[in-house]
Design a protein around this motif. Sequence first.
Motif, PDB file in Angstrom:
ATOM      1  N   SER A  88       0.838  -1.195   0.000  1.00 31.69           N
ATOM      2  CA  SER A  88       0.000   0.000   0.000  1.00 31.69           C
ATOM      3  C   SER A  88       0.872   1.243   0.000  1.00 31.69           C
ATOM      4  CB  SER A  88      -0.923   0.017   1.223  1.00 31.69           C
ATOM      5  OG  SER A  88      -0.151   0.051   2.407  1.00 31.69           O
ATOM      6  N   ASN A  89       0.287   2.366  -0.456  1.00 36.52           N
ATOM      7  CA  ASN A  89       0.997   3.642  -0.486  1.00 36.52           C
ATOM      8  C   ASN A  89       0.327   4.575   0.512  1.00 36.52           C
ATOM      9  OD1 ASN A  89       2.278   6.035  -1.067  1.00 36.52           O
ATOM     10  ND2 ASN A  89       2.248   5.713  -3.276  1.00 36.52           N
ATOM     11  N   THR A  90       0.897   4.640   1.713  1.00 33.82           N
ATOM     12  CA  THR A  90       0.282   5.433   2.779  1.00 33.82           C
ATOM     13  C   THR A  90       0.893   6.817   2.886  1.00 33.82           C
ATOM     14  OG1 THR A  90       1.823   4.486   4.382  1.00 33.82           O
ATOM     15  CG2 THR A  90      -0.289   3.373   4.111  1.00 33.82           C
ATOM     16  N   SER A  91       1.653   7.209   1.884  1.00 36.43           N
ATOM     17  CA  SER A  91       2.269   8.533   1.906  1.00 36.43           C
ATOM     18  C   SER A  91       1.196   9.617   1.869  1.00 36.43           C
ATOM     19  CB  SER A  91       3.199   8.687   0.700  1.00 36.43           C
ATOM     20  OG  SER A  91       3.669  10.014   0.603  1.00 36.43           O
ATOM     21  N   SER A  92       1.486  10.726   2.540  1.00 34.34           N
ATOM     22  CA  SER A  92       0.547  11.848   2.555  1.00 34.34           C
ATOM     23  C   SER A  92       0.692  12.727   1.322  1.00 34.34           C
ATOM     24  CB  SER A  92       0.771  12.690   3.821  1.00 34.34           C
ATOM     25  OG  SER A  92       2.112  13.167   3.871  1.00 34.34           O
ATOM     26  N   TYR A  93       1.577  12.347   0.409  1.00 38.38           N
ATOM     27  CA  TYR A  93       1.790  13.099  -0.830  1.00 38.38           C
ATOM     28  C   TYR A  93       0.510  13.141  -1.661  1.00 38.38           C
ATOM     29  CZ  TYR A  93       3.333  13.969  -5.622  1.00 38.38           C
ATOM     30  OH  TYR A  93       3.449  14.448  -6.889  1.00 38.38           O
ATOM     31  N   ILE A  94       0.173  14.324  -2.193  1.00 40.20           N
ATOM     32  CA  ILE A  94      -1.022  14.485  -3.021  1.00 40.20           C
ATOM     33  C   ILE A  94      -0.591  14.441  -4.484  1.00 40.20           C
ATOM     34  CG2 ILE A  94      -3.028  15.909  -3.524  1.00 40.20           C
ATOM     35  CD1 ILE A  94      -2.899  14.892  -0.653  1.00 40.20           C
ATOM     36  N   LEU A 104      -4.202   5.764  -9.770  1.00 38.92           N
ATOM     37  CA  LEU A 104      -3.925   6.105  -8.371  1.00 38.92           C
ATOM     38  C   LEU A 104      -4.556   5.078  -7.431  1.00 38.92           C
ATOM     39  CD1 LEU A 104      -4.446   9.987  -8.284  1.00 38.92           C
ATOM     40  CD2 LEU A 104      -2.320   8.701  -8.611  1.00 38.92           C
ATOM     41  N   ILE A 105      -5.761   4.655  -7.766  1.00 38.17           N
ATOM     42  CA  ILE A 105      -6.440   3.660  -6.925  1.00 38.17           C
ATOM     43  C   ILE A 105      -5.669   2.345  -6.946  1.00 38.17           C
ATOM     44  CG2 ILE A 105      -8.548   2.306  -6.679  1.00 38.17           C
ATOM     45  CD1 ILE A 105     -10.082   4.690  -7.831  1.00 38.17           C
ATOM     46  N   ILE A 164      -6.240  10.559  -2.753  1.00 38.92           N
ATOM     47  CA  ILE A 164      -6.904  10.437  -4.054  1.00 38.92           C
ATOM     48  C   ILE A 164      -8.055  11.428  -4.155  1.00 38.92           C
ATOM     49  CG2 ILE A 164      -8.180   8.885  -5.576  1.00 38.92           C
ATOM     50  CD1 ILE A 164      -6.643   6.560  -4.341  1.00 38.92           C
ATOM     51  N   ALA A 165      -8.845  11.538  -3.092  1.00 34.78           N
ATOM     52  CA  ALA A 165      -9.965  12.474  -3.101  1.00 34.78           C
ATOM     53  C   ALA A 165      -9.484  13.908  -3.283  1.00 34.78           C
ATOM     54  CB  ALA A 165     -10.767  12.340  -1.800  1.00 34.78           C
ATOM     55  N   GLN A 166      -8.384  14.245  -2.611  1.00 38.56           N
ATOM     56  CA  GLN A 166      -7.833  15.588  -2.744  1.00 38.56           C
ATOM     57  C   GLN A 166      -7.312  15.832  -4.160  1.00 38.56           C
ATOM     58  OE1 GLN A 166      -8.288  17.696  -0.494  1.00 38.56           O
ATOM     59  NE2 GLN A 166      -6.996  19.429  -1.027  1.00 38.56           N
ATOM     60  N   SER A 167      -6.679  14.823  -4.754  1.00 40.97           N
ATOM     61  CA  SER A 167      -6.191  14.944  -6.127  1.00 40.97           C
ATOM     62  C   SER A 167      -7.347  15.186  -7.096  1.00 40.97           C
ATOM     63  CB  SER A 167      -5.431  13.680  -6.539  1.00 40.97           C
ATOM     64  OG  SER A 167      -4.251  13.520  -5.787  1.00 40.97           O
ATOM     65  N   ILE A 168      -8.440  14.461  -6.896  1.00 41.70           N
ATOM     66  CA  ILE A 168      -9.609  14.616  -7.762  1.00 41.70           C
ATOM     67  C   ILE A 168     -10.167  16.027  -7.657  1.00 41.70           C
ATOM     68  CG2 ILE A 168     -11.995  13.892  -8.088  1.00 41.70           C
ATOM     69  CD1 ILE A 168     -11.134  11.065  -7.313  1.00 41.70           C
ATOM     70  N   ARG A 169     -10.340  16.517  -6.441  1.00 41.53           N
ATOM     71  CA  ARG A 169     -10.927  17.853  -6.248  1.00 41.53           C
ATOM     72  C   ARG A 169     -10.040  18.942  -6.865  1.00 41.53           C
ATOM     73  NH1 ARG A 169     -11.903  15.455  -1.029  1.00 41.53           N
ATOM     74  NH2 ARG A 169     -14.117  14.953  -0.790  1.00 41.53           N
ATOM     75  N   ARG A 170      -8.733  18.783  -6.743  1.00 49.02           N
ATOM     76  CA  ARG A 170      -7.828  19.777  -7.303  1.00 49.02           C
ATOM     77  C   ARG A 170      -7.819  19.763  -8.833  1.00 49.02           C
ATOM     78  NH1 ARG A 170      -2.315  19.437  -3.565  1.00 49.02           N
ATOM     79  NH2 ARG A 170      -3.260  20.165  -1.609  1.00 49.02           N
ATOM     80  N   SER A 171      -8.149  18.621  -9.432  1.00 47.92           N
ATOM     81  CA  SER A 171      -8.082  18.500 -10.891  1.00 47.92           C
ATOM     82  C   SER A 171      -9.353  18.969 -11.593  1.00 47.92           C
ATOM     83  CB  SER A 171      -7.824  17.041 -11.285  1.00 47.92           C
ATOM     84  OG  SER A 171      -8.965  16.230 -10.998  1.00 47.92           O
ATOM     85  N   LEU A 172     -10.463  19.070 -10.857  1.00 49.58           N
ATOM     86  CA  LEU A 172     -11.746  19.387 -11.490  1.00 49.58           C
ATOM     87  C   LEU A 172     -11.922  20.883 -11.668  1.00 49.58           C
ATOM     88  CD1 LEU A 172     -14.063  16.829  -9.661  1.00 49.58           C
ATOM     89  CD2 LEU A 172     -12.986  16.629 -11.914  1.00 49.58           C
ATOM     90  N   ARG A 173     -12.482  21.266 -12.816  1.00 49.64           N
ATOM     91  CA  ARG A 173     -12.731  22.663 -13.157  1.00 49.64           C
ATOM     92  C   ARG A 173     -14.156  22.794 -13.728  1.00 49.64           C
ATOM     93  NH1 ARG A 173      -8.539  22.446 -10.963  1.00 49.64           N
ATOM     94  NH2 ARG A 173      -6.542  23.464 -11.449  1.00 49.64           N
ATOM     95  N   GLY A 174     -14.639  24.004 -13.757  1.00 42.86           N
ATOM     96  CA  GLY A 174     -15.901  24.287 -14.431  1.00 42.86           C
ATOM     97  C   GLY A 174     -17.057  23.420 -13.985  1.00 42.86           C
ATOM     98  N   ASP A 175     -17.798  22.886 -14.971  1.00 38.56           N
ATOM     99  CA  ASP A 175     -18.975  22.072 -14.670  1.00 38.56           C
ATOM    100  C   ASP A 175     -18.615  20.816 -13.886  1.00 38.56           C
ATOM    101  OD1 ASP A 175     -20.558  23.883 -16.001  1.00 38.56           O
ATOM    102  OD2 ASP A 175     -20.521  22.792 -17.899  1.00 38.56           O
ATOM    103  N   ALA A 176     -17.479  20.215 -14.209  1.00 34.49           N
ATOM    104  CA  ALA A 176     -17.059  19.005 -13.486  1.00 34.49           C
ATOM    105  C   ALA A 176     -16.794  19.317 -12.020  1.00 34.49           C
ATOM    106  CB  ALA A 176     -15.810  18.416 -14.143  1.00 34.49           C
TER     107      ALA A 176
END
Length: 323
Positions: A66-72, A99-100, A109-121
Amino acid sequence: MAELSPDELNQIASVFKELNVKPKADSAQDFKQWMTQYVTQMNEEEFVNVKTEQQTEIVKSAASGSNTSSYIPKISCFSGDGSKNDTTYDLWRYEVDCLIKEKYKEESIAQSIRRSLRGDAGKVAMRLGSGATVTQILDKMESVFGTIERGETIMEQFYSARQQKDEDSMSWSCRLEEIYRKAVIKGVATQADANEKLRSKFWNGLHQWIKDITGYKFDALTNFDELRKEIRLVEKEHVTKRAQSNMAVTSSEPETQDEIKELKGMIQQLTTKVSAIEQGTVVQDIIKDITANMSMAMVTKNLIYKRPKMDNQYAIDANNLAI
């Protein structure tokens, strides 16, 4: 400077005793120097201990897979508006799935997703709330931006697909793979059958002239990627030869243009003479001119028979001419 009370001196002595250290206090300068060295040493030891703990955590994570690093981790931005600089939903989803699979923390992963989304997404994810899980976000994104075609429809597209007129073999193969990938997602095709289905459909959907000269390669190569590579090579060689042929034709055009101009000049002269005949002009000079031009007509004979025959608007019968 305020003096220390006996209680305060006793308290300081107790602290040194608990730390199991004996300060050097022969003089004020000696004590100050000793304190500086002691604090520096304590900081270094603390840094080493923290680093050791982090290394131990990494080793444990690797051992458990598993990858338990706090790196985003950073993934491509996606807005869903189809703009030129925006990545596609399929590519964005692929990066998240990676990532999963690499077993990053759910929070990372959740933080990465939120940072990547723009506009309508981004608004789609926002409406789920800050506590939404990765699964909840992905399910919502799939319902809004994912493929909505039925599996049967996708397979019909796969079997009916053909290489387009201005489409090279590389683009054709990638388009075919994309259709099959969607079929796998919908559960109407399997990854295990991908090689043979793609190989067969790729070759059968090629332009006929490519199939005519690559039939032996299709029979010899059972791997889709290897067949694609060979087809691309044949296609490139054909395009190169055709380009060289076009260059040769282009280089001969100036000479051909001069010949055409000369022929047009001769026709114009004959037309002028015929017009003079119709107006009652003496034809003796015309006959002399025609005789003089006989040699020139013989020179242009080869050029004339290579081109479509031109309509002769005026027919002259030399036997009917009177001198």
